[in-house]
Design a protein around this motif. Structure first.
Motif, PDB file in Angstrom:
ATOM      1  N   MET A  80      62.824  36.321  21.714  1.00  0.00           N
ATOM      2  CA  MET A  80      63.680  37.076  22.599  1.00  0.00           C
ATOM      3  C   MET A  80      63.254  38.671  22.476  1.00  0.00           C
ATOM      4  O   MET A  80      63.064  39.631  23.438  1.00  0.00           O
ATOM      5  CB  MET A  80      65.125  37.016  22.395  1.00  0.00           C
ATOM      6  N   TRP A  83      59.839  39.775  23.788  1.00  0.00           N
ATOM      7  CA  TRP A  83      59.747  39.678  25.064  1.00  0.00           C
ATOM      8  C   TRP A  83      60.707  41.053  25.585  1.00  0.00           C
ATOM      9  O   TRP A  83      59.779  41.613  26.293  1.00  0.00           O
ATOM     10  CB  TRP A  83      60.667  38.420  25.871  1.00  0.00           C
ATOM     11  N   GLN A 161      67.293  40.293  37.913  1.00  0.00           N
ATOM     12  CA  GLN A 161      66.004  41.025  37.965  1.00  0.00           C
ATOM     13  C   GLN A 161      65.693  41.661  39.086  1.00  0.00           C
ATOM     14  O   GLN A 161      64.578  42.185  39.157  1.00  0.00           O
ATOM     15  CB  GLN A 161      65.026  39.734  37.663  1.00  0.00           C
ATOM     16  N   ILE A 172      67.857  40.942  30.049  1.00  0.00           N
ATOM     17  CA  ILE A 172      68.081  39.896  29.365  1.00  0.00           C
ATOM     18  C   ILE A 172      69.556  39.416  29.145  1.00  0.00           C
ATOM     19  O   ILE A 172      69.919  38.443  29.302  1.00  0.00           O
ATOM     20  CB  ILE A 172      67.170  39.466  27.981  1.00  0.00           C
ATOM     21  N   TRP A 175      71.154  38.902  32.469  1.00  0.00           N
ATOM     22  CA  TRP A 175      70.839  37.227  32.909  1.00  0.00           C
ATOM     23  C   TRP A 175      71.975  36.349  32.421  1.00  0.00           C
ATOM     24  O   TRP A 175      72.412  35.272  33.122  1.00  0.00           O
ATOM     25  CB  TRP A 175      69.535  37.047  32.318  1.00  0.00           C
TER      26      TRP A 175
END
Length: 260
Positions: A80, A83, A161, A172, A175
């Motif tokens: 994570m 990313w 996004q 993130i 999301w």
């Protein structure tokens, strides 16, 4: 400890490959874009979320028990953060402008803001349980009692996004909010049908009615008073029982035609 390291490495490899495929998918022409779009909505989104989150927990647990489970969590956190670093590196202009994480960290302090976020992640198993009930339990009520069927993709999807400038860390976690809000909302919608079917009676405490009426509009739209009688309850059910045999909470949109 060897199990912890092994599980961690397995999860890092698994999630790196999966995330790479998801990132590349949209660039593979029309078919790739179609698959990529499907991955943002149920039921495909359910598979993606499972593959990224609870499936690694299962693998880690099978490989090395609790040490393996812990290793899978560490692996997920590593991937994570990697990313986030890559995504923010690709969007330098966005991270130099206004950001949610920057504002909240400045307002409440970096460690409190981030710790608060990670604490919310502890609710993930609860939302998974709700989602499983939506998929495997609620359909029985559709079949047995004619409860309304729902297109899950209208509720369970992610679209943050598409918001300009939302990248990396902010994206993130947005999301996560995007997904869990849909799960909660669909669960509440299903529960409205359940509550008005089996117990259309206002709560004895007015404060509870006030607190719950937003999620359960039938409290103000048809439930029997707490001082009423069982005859009132049965009469209310009879008056609101659709002639076609299907059922939905009293204020459900499909009833609009019945009221006209």
């Amino acid at each position: 400890m060897n199990g912890l390291v092994l599980s961690c490495l397995i999860v890092i490899g698994w999630e790196t490959v999966l995330i790479s495929l998801l990132m590349v998918m949209a660039r593979l022409g029309y078919s790739g874009k179609t698959i990529s779009e499907a991955c943002t909505k149920a039921p495909t989104l359910d598979l993606v979320v499972s593959a990224l989150i609870w499936f690694p927990w299962l693998i880690g647990g099978l490989v090395a028990g609790w040490w393996g489970f812990l290793g899978s969590l560490i692996g997920q956190i590593v991937v994570m953060q990697l990313w986030i670093f890559i995504d923010e590196s690709r969007h330098r202009n966005a991270i130099q402008g206004p950001r949610i994480v920057s504002y909240l960290s400045q307002r409440f302090g970096w460690w409190r803001n981030h710790l608060g976020l990670w604490i919310t992640s502890m609710a993930l198993p609860v939302f998974f349980a709700i989602r499983l009930a939506q998929i495997f339990v609620y359909p029985f009520l559709i079949w047995l009692l004619g409860f309304p069927n729902y297109k899950h993709s209208d509720w369970i999807n992610v679209s943050r996004q598409k918001f300009e400038g939302l990248v990396g860390h902010d994206l993130i976690w947005c999301w996560y909010c995007d997904w869990m809000t849909g799960v909660y909302a669909l669960g509440a919608e299903m529960l409205r049908n359940v509550e008005s079917f089996w117990c259309p009676i206002r709560f004895y405490y007015d404060k509870k009615c006030e607190n719950c009426k937003l999620d359960f509009p039938d409290i103000e739209g048809g439930w029997v008073s707490a001082s009423g009688t069982m005859e009132d309850v049965v009469q209310t059910l009879d008056e609101n029982m659709p002639k076609d045999g299907g059922w939905s909470w009293f204020g459900h949109p499909k009833r609009e035609g019945e009221k006209d």
